[in-house]
Design a protein around this motif. Structure first.
Motif, PDB file in Angstrom:
ATOM      1  N   MET A   1       3.803  -5.104  -6.889  1.00  0.00           N
ATOM      2  CA  MET A   1       3.852  -5.364  -5.494  1.00  0.00           C
ATOM      3  C   MET A   1       4.468  -6.747  -5.207  1.00  0.00           C
ATOM      4  O   MET A   1       4.065  -7.563  -5.985  1.00  0.00           O
ATOM      5  CB  MET A   1       2.563  -5.093  -4.837  1.00  0.00           C
ATOM      6  N   ASP A   2       5.263  -6.763  -4.419  1.00  0.00           N
ATOM      7  CA  ASP A   2       6.040  -8.135  -4.233  1.00  0.00           C
ATOM      8  C   ASP A   2       5.210  -9.007  -3.032  1.00  0.00           C
ATOM      9  O   ASP A   2       4.315  -8.377  -2.477  1.00  0.00           O
ATOM     10  CB  ASP A   2       7.671  -8.187  -3.851  1.00  0.00           C
ATOM     11  N   GLU A   3       5.657 -10.167  -3.012  1.00  0.00           N
ATOM     12  CA  GLU A   3       4.828 -10.840  -2.030  1.00  0.00           C
ATOM     13  C   GLU A   3       5.026 -10.733  -0.531  1.00  0.00           C
ATOM     14  O   GLU A   3       4.083 -10.575   0.328  1.00  0.00           O
ATOM     15  CB  GLU A   3       5.316 -12.320  -1.922  1.00  0.00           C
ATOM     16  N   SER A   4       6.113 -10.043  -0.174  1.00  0.00           N
ATOM     17  CA  SER A   4       6.246  -9.478   1.306  1.00  0.00           C
ATOM     18  C   SER A   4       5.406  -8.260   1.754  1.00  0.00           C
ATOM     19  O   SER A   4       4.956  -8.055   2.721  1.00  0.00           O
ATOM     20  CB  SER A   4       7.899  -9.142   1.615  1.00  0.00           C
ATOM     21  N   GLN A   5       5.078  -7.392   0.505  1.00  0.00           N
ATOM     22  CA  GLN A   5       4.382  -6.192   0.575  1.00  0.00           C
ATOM     23  C   GLN A   5       2.872  -6.526   0.941  1.00  0.00           C
ATOM     24  O   GLN A   5       2.152  -6.189   1.410  1.00  0.00           O
ATOM     25  CB  GLN A   5       4.710  -5.038  -0.612  1.00  0.00           C
ATOM     26  N   PHE A   6       2.688  -7.702   0.081  1.00  0.00           N
ATOM     27  CA  PHE A   6       1.317  -7.969   0.109  1.00  0.00           C
ATOM     28  C   PHE A   6       0.720  -8.741   1.424  1.00  0.00           C
ATOM     29  O   PHE A   6       0.020  -8.400   1.897  1.00  0.00           O
ATOM     30  CB  PHE A   6       1.122  -9.149  -0.924  1.00  0.00           C
ATOM     31  N   LYS A   7       1.816  -9.357   1.896  1.00  0.00           N
ATOM     32  CA  LYS A   7       1.663 -10.117   3.328  1.00  0.00           C
ATOM     33  C   LYS A   7       1.431  -9.037   4.193  1.00  0.00           C
ATOM     34  O   LYS A   7       0.568  -9.078   5.233  1.00  0.00           O
ATOM     35  CB  LYS A   7       2.494 -11.083   3.642  1.00  0.00           C
ATOM     36  N   ALA A   8       2.179  -8.040   4.099  1.00  0.00           N
ATOM     37  CA  ALA A   8       2.301  -6.909   5.213  1.00  0.00           C
ATOM     38  C   ALA A   8       1.094  -6.067   4.921  1.00  0.00           C
ATOM     39  O   ALA A   8       0.282  -5.758   6.119  1.00  0.00           O
ATOM     40  CB  ALA A   8       3.566  -5.992   4.957  1.00  0.00           C
ATOM     41  N   LEU A   9       0.503  -6.014   3.992  1.00  0.00           N
ATOM     42  CA  LEU A   9      -0.812  -5.253   3.581  1.00  0.00           C
ATOM     43  C   LEU A   9      -2.042  -5.909   4.181  1.00  0.00           C
ATOM     44  O   LEU A   9      -2.802  -5.411   4.870  1.00  0.00           O
ATOM     45  CB  LEU A   9      -1.216  -4.912   2.168  1.00  0.00           C
ATOM     46  N   ARG A  10      -1.878  -7.237   3.992  1.00  0.00           N
ATOM     47  CA  ARG A  10      -3.104  -8.192   4.579  1.00  0.00           C
ATOM     48  C   ARG A  10      -2.804  -7.924   6.258  1.00  0.00           C
ATOM     49  O   ARG A  10      -4.125  -7.993   6.703  1.00  0.00           O
ATOM     50  CB  ARG A  10      -2.768  -9.649   3.956  1.00  0.00           C
ATOM     51  N   GLU A  11      -2.054  -7.978   6.660  1.00  0.00           N
ATOM     52  CA  GLU A  11      -1.747  -7.944   8.020  1.00  0.00           C
ATOM     53  C   GLU A  11      -2.171  -6.814   8.784  1.00  0.00           C
ATOM     54  O   GLU A  11      -2.891  -6.561   9.595  1.00  0.00           O
ATOM     55  CB  GLU A  11      -0.482  -8.362   8.568  1.00  0.00           C
ATOM     56  N   LEU A  12      -1.614  -5.827   8.019  1.00  0.00           N
ATOM     57  CA  LEU A  12      -2.315  -4.377   8.544  1.00  0.00           C
ATOM     58  C   LEU A  12      -3.594  -4.089   8.501  1.00  0.00           C
ATOM     59  O   LEU A  12      -4.402  -3.466   9.131  1.00  0.00           O
ATOM     60  CB  LEU A  12      -1.407  -3.242   7.839  1.00  0.00           C
ATOM     61  N   GLU A  13      -4.294  -4.869   7.447  1.00  0.00           N
ATOM     62  CA  GLU A  13      -5.710  -4.533   7.205  1.00  0.00           C
ATOM     63  C   GLU A  13      -6.420  -5.240   8.522  1.00  0.00           C
ATOM     64  O   GLU A  13      -7.526  -4.781   8.871  1.00  0.00           O
ATOM     65  CB  GLU A  13      -5.875  -5.181   5.906  1.00  0.00           C
ATOM     66  N   THR A  17      -2.811  -1.476  14.209  1.00  0.00           N
ATOM     67  CA  THR A  17      -2.122  -0.971  15.622  1.00  0.00           C
ATOM     68  C   THR A  17      -0.867  -1.788  15.663  1.00  0.00           C
ATOM     69  O   THR A  17      -0.069  -1.703  16.640  1.00  0.00           O
ATOM     70  CB  THR A  17      -3.013  -1.133  16.934  1.00  0.00           C
ATOM     71  N   LEU A  18      -0.661  -2.755  14.803  1.00  0.00           N
ATOM     72  CA  LEU A  18       0.600  -3.426  14.963  1.00  0.00           C
ATOM     73  C   LEU A  18       1.739  -2.821  14.919  1.00  0.00           C
ATOM     74  O   LEU A  18       1.842  -1.775  14.115  1.00  0.00           O
ATOM     75  CB  LEU A  18       0.677  -4.597  13.620  1.00  0.00           C
ATOM     76  N   SER A  19       2.773  -3.126  15.780  1.00  0.00           N
ATOM     77  CA  SER A  19       4.125  -2.414  15.529  1.00  0.00           C
ATOM     78  C   SER A  19       4.987  -3.077  14.479  1.00  0.00           C
ATOM     79  O   SER A  19       4.554  -4.016  13.986  1.00  0.00           O
ATOM     80  CB  SER A  19       4.832  -2.551  16.945  1.00  0.00           C
ATOM     81  N   GLN A  20       5.664  -2.335  14.198  1.00  0.00           N
ATOM     82  CA  GLN A  20       6.607  -2.987  13.062  1.00  0.00           C
ATOM     83  C   GLN A  20       7.389  -4.320  13.533  1.00  0.00           C
ATOM     84  O   GLN A  20       7.686  -4.966  12.852  1.00  0.00           O
ATOM     85  CB  GLN A  20       7.835  -2.083  12.403  1.00  0.00           C
ATOM     86  N   ARG A  21       7.852  -4.505  14.885  1.00  0.00           N
ATOM     87  CA  ARG A  21       8.317  -5.475  15.484  1.00  0.00           C
ATOM     88  C   ARG A  21       7.335  -6.639  15.297  1.00  0.00           C
ATOM     89  O   ARG A  21       7.403  -7.852  14.923  1.00  0.00           O
ATOM     90  CB  ARG A  21       8.667  -5.507  16.793  1.00  0.00           C
ATOM     91  N   ASP A  22       5.961  -6.432  15.936  1.00  0.00           N
ATOM     92  CA  ASP A  22       4.984  -7.310  15.885  1.00  0.00           C
ATOM     93  C   ASP A  22       4.574  -7.802  14.257  1.00  0.00           C
ATOM     94  O   ASP A  22       4.385  -8.920  13.857  1.00  0.00           O
ATOM     95  CB  ASP A  22       3.701  -6.851  16.306  1.00  0.00           C
ATOM     96  N   LEU A  23       4.599  -6.833  13.408  1.00  0.00           N
ATOM     97  CA  LEU A  23       4.421  -7.121  11.828  1.00  0.00           C
ATOM     98  C   LEU A  23       5.592  -8.020  11.128  1.00  0.00           C
ATOM     99  O   LEU A  23       5.364  -9.021  10.725  1.00  0.00           O
ATOM    100  CB  LEU A  23       4.236  -5.934  11.246  1.00  0.00           C
ATOM    101  N   SER A  24       6.636  -7.624  11.741  1.00  0.00           N
ATOM    102  CA  SER A  24       7.631  -8.490  11.382  1.00  0.00           C
ATOM    103  C   SER A  24       7.593 -10.139  11.854  1.00  0.00           C
ATOM    104  O   SER A  24       7.909 -10.853  10.791  1.00  0.00           O
ATOM    105  CB  SER A  24       9.100  -8.025  11.801  1.00  0.00           C
TER     106      SER A  24
END
Length: 105
Positions: A1-13, A17-24
């Motif tokens: 898992m790279d750092e960007s996947q790790f950051k995304a996983l943390r934010e989704l946790e 309900t984040l949209s992909q735009r908000d997550l970006s």
């Protein structure tokens, strides 16, 4: 898992309900890159997507961490913490050496 996947996983946790735009915006990546990351996390079984209607009468998705995703996030958090602690200690040593050099002059 790279750092960007790790950051995304943390934010989704934090907010499933984040949209992909908000997550970006939260992780500082393009929407296209976030879409790629979401697909990779889905393929690996770390998250699952559930449809829901949001307040704007559009269909949205909730990205929910699976037990495997929670476990992987914990593993990655420990690895991240270990790397950052090592970097911190090396930086402290380097700072001390520089201080010693400036005190000699």
């Amino acid at each position: 898992m790279d750092e960007s996947q790790f950051k995304a996983l943390r934010e989704l946790e934090k907010d499933s309900t984040l949209s992909q735009r908000d997550l970006s915006k939260r992780v500082g990546l393009s929407v296209g890159r976030v879409n790629y990351i979401i697909k990779a996390l889905l393929d690996k079984g770390f998250i699952k997507a559930q449809r829901f209607k949001n307040s704007k009468n559009k269909i949205g998705y909730m990205y929910i961490l699976t037990p495997q995703g929670i476990s992987e996030r914990l593993i990655q958090t420990q690895a991240f913490l270990s790397r950052k602690t090592e970097e911190y200690e090396k930086l402290g040593t380097e700072i001390e050496k520089l201080r010693e050099e400036t005190n000699k002059g």
